[in-house]
Scaffold this motif. Structure first.
Motif, PDB file in Angstrom:
ATOM      1  N   MET A  53      46.483  20.512  25.024  1.00  0.00           N
ATOM      2  CA  MET A  53      46.121  21.532  26.010  1.00  0.00           C
ATOM      3  C   MET A  53      47.121  22.686  25.952  1.00  0.00           C
ATOM      4  N   VAL A  54      46.587  23.859  26.088  1.00  0.00           N
ATOM      5  CA  VAL A  54      47.433  25.043  26.162  1.00  0.00           C
ATOM      6  C   VAL A  54      48.019  25.118  27.582  1.00  0.00           C
ATOM      7  N   ALA A  55      49.277  25.395  27.670  1.00  0.00           N
ATOM      8  CA  ALA A  55      49.902  25.481  28.991  1.00  0.00           C
ATOM      9  C   ALA A  55      49.316  26.658  29.755  1.00  0.00           C
ATOM     10  N   ASP A  56      49.233  26.492  31.071  1.00  0.00           N
ATOM     11  CA  ASP A  56      48.711  27.544  31.925  1.00  0.00           C
ATOM     12  C   ASP A  56      49.724  28.677  31.974  1.00  0.00           C
ATOM     13  N   LYS A  57      49.297  29.851  31.529  1.00  0.00           N
ATOM     14  CA  LYS A  57      50.225  30.977  31.438  1.00  0.00           C
ATOM     15  C   LYS A  57      50.284  31.795  32.719  1.00  0.00           C
ATOM     16  N   LYS A  58      49.375  31.503  33.658  1.00  0.00           N
ATOM     17  CA  LYS A  58      49.356  32.294  34.889  1.00  0.00           C
ATOM     18  C   LYS A  58      50.638  32.085  35.686  1.00  0.00           C
ATOM     19  N   ALA A  59      51.040  33.136  36.409  1.00  0.00           N
ATOM     20  CA  ALA A  59      52.221  33.014  37.266  1.00  0.00           C
ATOM     21  C   ALA A  59      51.942  31.975  38.346  1.00  0.00           C
ATOM     22  N   PRO A  60      52.971  31.222  38.734  1.00  0.00           N
ATOM     23  CA  PRO A  60      52.755  30.230  39.787  1.00  0.00           C
ATOM     24  C   PRO A  60      52.410  30.887  41.124  1.00  0.00           C
ATOM     25  N   ILE A  61      51.673  30.164  41.951  1.00  0.00           N
ATOM     26  CA  ILE A  61      51.348  30.614  43.305  1.00  0.00           C
ATOM     27  C   ILE A  61      52.600  30.418  44.159  1.00  0.00           C
ATOM     28  N   ARG A  62      53.079  31.506  44.767  1.00  0.00           N
ATOM     29  CA  ARG A  62      54.327  31.465  45.533  1.00  0.00           C
ATOM     30  C   ARG A  62      54.018  31.086  46.982  1.00  0.00           C
ATOM     31  N   VAL A  63      54.561  29.952  47.402  1.00  0.00           N
ATOM     32  CA  VAL A  63      54.205  29.367  48.698  1.00  0.00           C
ATOM     33  C   VAL A  63      55.407  29.363  49.645  1.00  0.00           C
ATOM     34  N   VAL A  64      55.138  29.756  50.897  1.00  0.00           N
ATOM     35  CA  VAL A  64      56.122  29.569  51.975  1.00  0.00           C
ATOM     36  C   VAL A  64      55.606  28.490  52.926  1.00  0.00           C
ATOM     37  N   GLN A  65      56.479  27.586  53.320  1.00  0.00           N
ATOM     38  CA  GLN A  65      56.134  26.594  54.336  1.00  0.00           C
ATOM     39  C   GLN A  65      56.619  27.089  55.698  1.00  0.00           C
ATOM     40  N   TYR A  66      55.672  27.280  56.615  1.00  0.00           N
ATOM     41  CA  TYR A  66      55.973  27.818  57.942  1.00  0.00           C
ATOM     42  C   TYR A  66      55.789  26.689  58.952  1.00  0.00           C
ATOM     43  N   GLY A  67      56.905  26.093  59.364  1.00  0.00           N
ATOM     44  CA  GLY A  67      56.850  24.945  60.279  1.00  0.00           C
ATOM     45  C   GLY A  67      57.214  23.679  59.539  1.00  0.00           C
ATOM     46  N   LEU A  68      58.268  23.012  60.000  1.00  0.00           N
ATOM     47  CA  LEU A  68      58.722  21.797  59.309  1.00  0.00           C
ATOM     48  C   LEU A  68      58.747  20.591  60.249  1.00  0.00           C
ATOM     49  N   GLY A  69      57.659  20.445  61.007  1.00  0.00           N
ATOM     50  CA  GLY A  69      57.412  19.188  61.716  1.00  0.00           C
ATOM     51  C   GLY A  69      56.933  18.157  60.706  1.00  0.00           C
ATOM     52  N   PRO A  70      56.428  17.013  61.177  1.00  0.00           N
ATOM     53  CA  PRO A  70      56.021  15.964  60.231  1.00  0.00           C
ATOM     54  C   PRO A  70      54.998  16.445  59.189  1.00  0.00           C
ATOM     55  N   ILE A  71      54.002  17.211  59.622  1.00  0.00           N
ATOM     56  CA  ILE A  71      52.979  17.678  58.671  1.00  0.00           C
ATOM     57  C   ILE A  71      53.575  18.723  57.735  1.00  0.00           C
ATOM     58  N   GLY A  72      54.387  19.624  58.272  1.00  0.00           N
ATOM     59  CA  GLY A  72      55.022  20.652  57.446  1.00  0.00           C
ATOM     60  C   GLY A  72      55.954  20.048  56.407  1.00  0.00           C
ATOM     61  N   ILE A  73      56.684  19.029  56.812  1.00  0.00           N
ATOM     62  CA  ILE A  73      57.573  18.341  55.862  1.00  0.00           C
ATOM     63  C   ILE A  73      56.752  17.705  54.744  1.00  0.00           C
ATOM     64  N   GLY A  74      55.657  17.054  55.134  1.00  0.00           N
ATOM     65  CA  GLY A  74      54.773  16.453  54.130  1.00  0.00           C
ATOM     66  C   GLY A  74      54.215  17.501  53.184  1.00  0.00           C
ATOM     67  N   ALA A  75      53.798  18.637  53.740  1.00  0.00           N
ATOM     68  CA  ALA A  75      53.227  19.700  52.910  1.00  0.00           C
ATOM     69  C   ALA A  75      54.278  20.261  51.955  1.00  0.00           C
ATOM     70  N   ALA A  76      55.494  20.500  52.475  1.00  0.00           N
ATOM     71  CA  ALA A  76      56.560  21.041  51.626  1.00  0.00           C
ATOM     72  C   ALA A  76      56.878  20.075  50.479  1.00  0.00           C
ATOM     73  N   LYS A  77      56.954  18.788  50.797  1.00  0.00           N
ATOM     74  CA  LYS A  77      57.221  17.788  49.757  1.00  0.00           C
ATOM     75  C   LYS A  77      56.131  17.796  48.692  1.00  0.00           C
ATOM     76  N   LEU A  78      54.898  17.893  49.141  1.00  0.00           N
ATOM     77  CA  LEU A  78      53.785  17.858  48.193  1.00  0.00           C
ATOM     78  C   LEU A  78      53.759  19.123  47.340  1.00  0.00           C
ATOM     79  N   VAL A  79      54.053  20.262  47.973  1.00  0.00           N
ATOM     80  CA  VAL A  79      54.123  21.504  47.194  1.00  0.00           C
ATOM     81  C   VAL A  79      55.221  21.379  46.132  1.00  0.00           C
ATOM     82  N   LEU A  80      56.367  20.829  46.520  1.00  0.00           N
ATOM     83  CA  LEU A  80      57.463  20.665  45.554  1.00  0.00           C
ATOM     84  C   LEU A  80      57.039  19.742  44.410  1.00  0.00           C
ATOM     85  N   GLU A  81      56.316  18.680  44.754  1.00  0.00           N
ATOM     86  CA  GLU A  81      55.877  17.752  43.709  1.00  0.00           C
ATOM     87  C   GLU A  81      54.900  18.441  42.758  1.00  0.00           C
ATOM     88  N   LYS A  82      53.914  19.131  43.309  1.00  0.00           N
ATOM     89  CA  LYS A  82      52.911  19.785  42.474  1.00  0.00           C
ATOM     90  C   LYS A  82      53.507  20.997  41.748  1.00  0.00           C
TER      91      LYS A  82
END
Lengths: 347, 347
Positions: free
Chosen positions: B1-30
């Motif tokens: 497979m050819v690597a995806d050359k598109k620039a990454p989607i730049r994400v900000v996590q707004y709110g770091l309660g339990p759901i925000g923490i989960g979302a931030a972790k998942l964004v970091l993983e992906k």
């Protein structure tokens, strides 16, 4: 509520086999809302040509069935064609091109169309280019392929943070379906005949690999390897359907499996069993992931009605889609298209 | 497979309660795929401000948490914000506007946002206008509202030729969920306290009516009448969770029901039971229609993980959506967003 002032979507029904008849009837029913209008019908069957759609489908319509597709399309200039003539894309390419050239979007039951890019890349490219040029959208859909073993599987992953594998099982009692489908799964033939016909190709369910590709595409997974198998399900005791009787030892239907691999793992596995006498029909999606998902449609999704539903429900989505050859993952959340008639006219 | 050359989607996590923490972790993983990048994090909790996201969420990230949303958004100019701060739209309107003005699309867990047009028409109009002006898309989603009791119900009708009614039951064992959710359903309080708090308002599950409106909208049905009830589920025997113990006779949780009527018929009925000790969690959709559909997610959909999944899975869809305030029915078939990392890095 203010009545919808928009002009109705002008629909032509192309093909009046069992699915086409169902689609035409449903379009006529929903046309009572004023949102749709059946403006033409095409079929080559001499028993249907020159009759009214009303006579052919058993509903109220003065639209006359014609075998001259070109003429119908030119005369009525539909917004959209519901196309239900054949399973194989090469056999319908010219019909689809006719529709596209006439400026009509197309929803087709052609089983090779829901994900045509790998099996028929040339045709897919051609349809895409032509559709864009003519400002119309073209899609292949139905219950399977188009919903039960692909879209539903993708939706099941919609809240997962990770997916390791997806396994879909569809078990259909072919005895409750129309005769062509019973024939298509080999009900009543011997195992030898089954194997012989299978070797000649073109036997069994068309579109399983298309579903597999659609799921892999939807998950963004490249297919590194694919395997497919088609085996007979043999009747253990006599099975009677409204159309035929299968003695024990004869073929009751098919078990058709397709698997896709990634990094040496089976990541998507589709298992379709269609046989007469299946006692526990179900559509079952198991997602190994976080969270794990075990989704089942108990009793299964009744295919003939559901294919008609899938085709007609796609109408507003295809009318609003970007021009081009589209696949299910391009369209919004599937749902029943219910222009406001149901309760008003119900007793 | 050819690597995806598109620039990454730049994400900000707004709110770091339990759901925000989960979302931030998942964004970091992906983000390991190169398709995403976590570029900022916002929270007002003094215990989190000025720490790295890595420290706060337990993952690898040098992004520093800031309480100054305006500054973060201006500095990092994200493509998209995952917003997880509050359930109520009026409380977050200014936060959403900040993001939109900074040119970022927004995926928010705010429970009043998945269908805001009736409860908060002014805010909805304002967000829609601003989003269009800034060329970004804004959507509210999550597992509920956003999936289990609305999108899944709509999908269940996707192959129906007619729908007469839709009944959705979600039964959640709140004992397996995080403490704030157990508190939210009143686990451990007396029935009197429950009734008192319920009368003061703002108690129970937020978003059930939003799900109801989303289903009705998706089916094209006007709501002629709506009814809602919230009742306590009382513990019959002692229930222990990792966080609290509910003695018999105390409140175990809620039974929250919302119904929509058309032409005098109940056409959509949503029944949410969230209580500690629920022994048979399930998500169940029954469509009275043609064909009838009985769809169940056995064991139910685990909410905390699923909300994080719903938020992050919406990223590519929102990035590609038309500008404006969007709802689930505007977006394509939901599915897991799986940028190609899972198997490569798995042992």
């Amino acid at each position: 509520m203010v009545a919808d002032k928009k002009a109705p979507i002008r629909v032509v029904q192309y093909g009046l086999g069992p699915i086409g008849i169902g689609a035409a009837k449903l379009v006529l029913e929903k046309a009572r809302s004023g949102r749709l209008e059946l403006v033409g019908a095409i079929d080559i069957d001499p028993a249907k040509v020159n009759k009214t759609v009303g006579e052919v489908v058993g509903a109220s319509s003065d639209v006359v069935v014609s075998s001259d597709a070109e003429k119908v399309l030119a005369e009525v200039q539909p917004d959209l064609v519901i196309h239900t003539t054949s399973s194989f894309l090469p056999q319908v390419e010219e019909q689809l091109i006719q529709c596209i050239r006439a400026g009509a979007s197309v929803i087709s039951s052609t089983e090779e169309l829901p994900y045509p890019f790998d099996r028929h890349p040339g045709i897919a490219k051609n349809l895409d280019t032509l559709s864009k040029k003519n400002g119309v959208a073209v899609i292949g859909t139905g219950v399977n392929p188009g919903y039960a073993m692909d879209v539903l599987a993708l939706v099941a992953t919609g809240i997962c943070t990770d997916v390791r594998s997806v396994t879909v099982t569809r078990r259909v009692d072919a005895g409750l379906r129309r005769l062509p489908l019973q024939r298509k799964v080999g009900a009543g033939i011997t195992v030898d005949e089954f194997n012989e016909r299978h070797e000649r190709g073109g036997f069994g369910h068309i579109g399983l690999v298309e579903s597999l590709r659609l799921v892999m595409h939807g998950l963004g997974w490249p297919i590194e390897k694919m395997s497919e198998s088609l085996r007979p399900v043999v009747a253990e005791s006599e099975v009677r359907t409204p159309y035929l009787t299968v003695p024990p030892g004869r073929v009751a239907g098919i078990k058709h499996t397709a698997k896709a691999y990634m990094d040496g793992h089976i990541v998507v596995s589709l298992d379709l069993m269609m046989y007469v006498g299946a006692s526990d029909p179900v559509d079952h999606v198991v997602v190994e992931g976080d969270p794990p998902i075990d989704l089942a449609v108990q009793g299964g999704i009744f295919g003939d009605t559901a294919t008609v539903g899938a085709l007609v429900n796609a109408i507003p989505q295809v009318i609003n889609a970007l021009p081009g050859l589209r696949i299910a993952t391009d369209l919004p959340v599937p749902r029943c298209f219910l222009p406001r008639i149901s309760y008003r006219t119900r007793s």
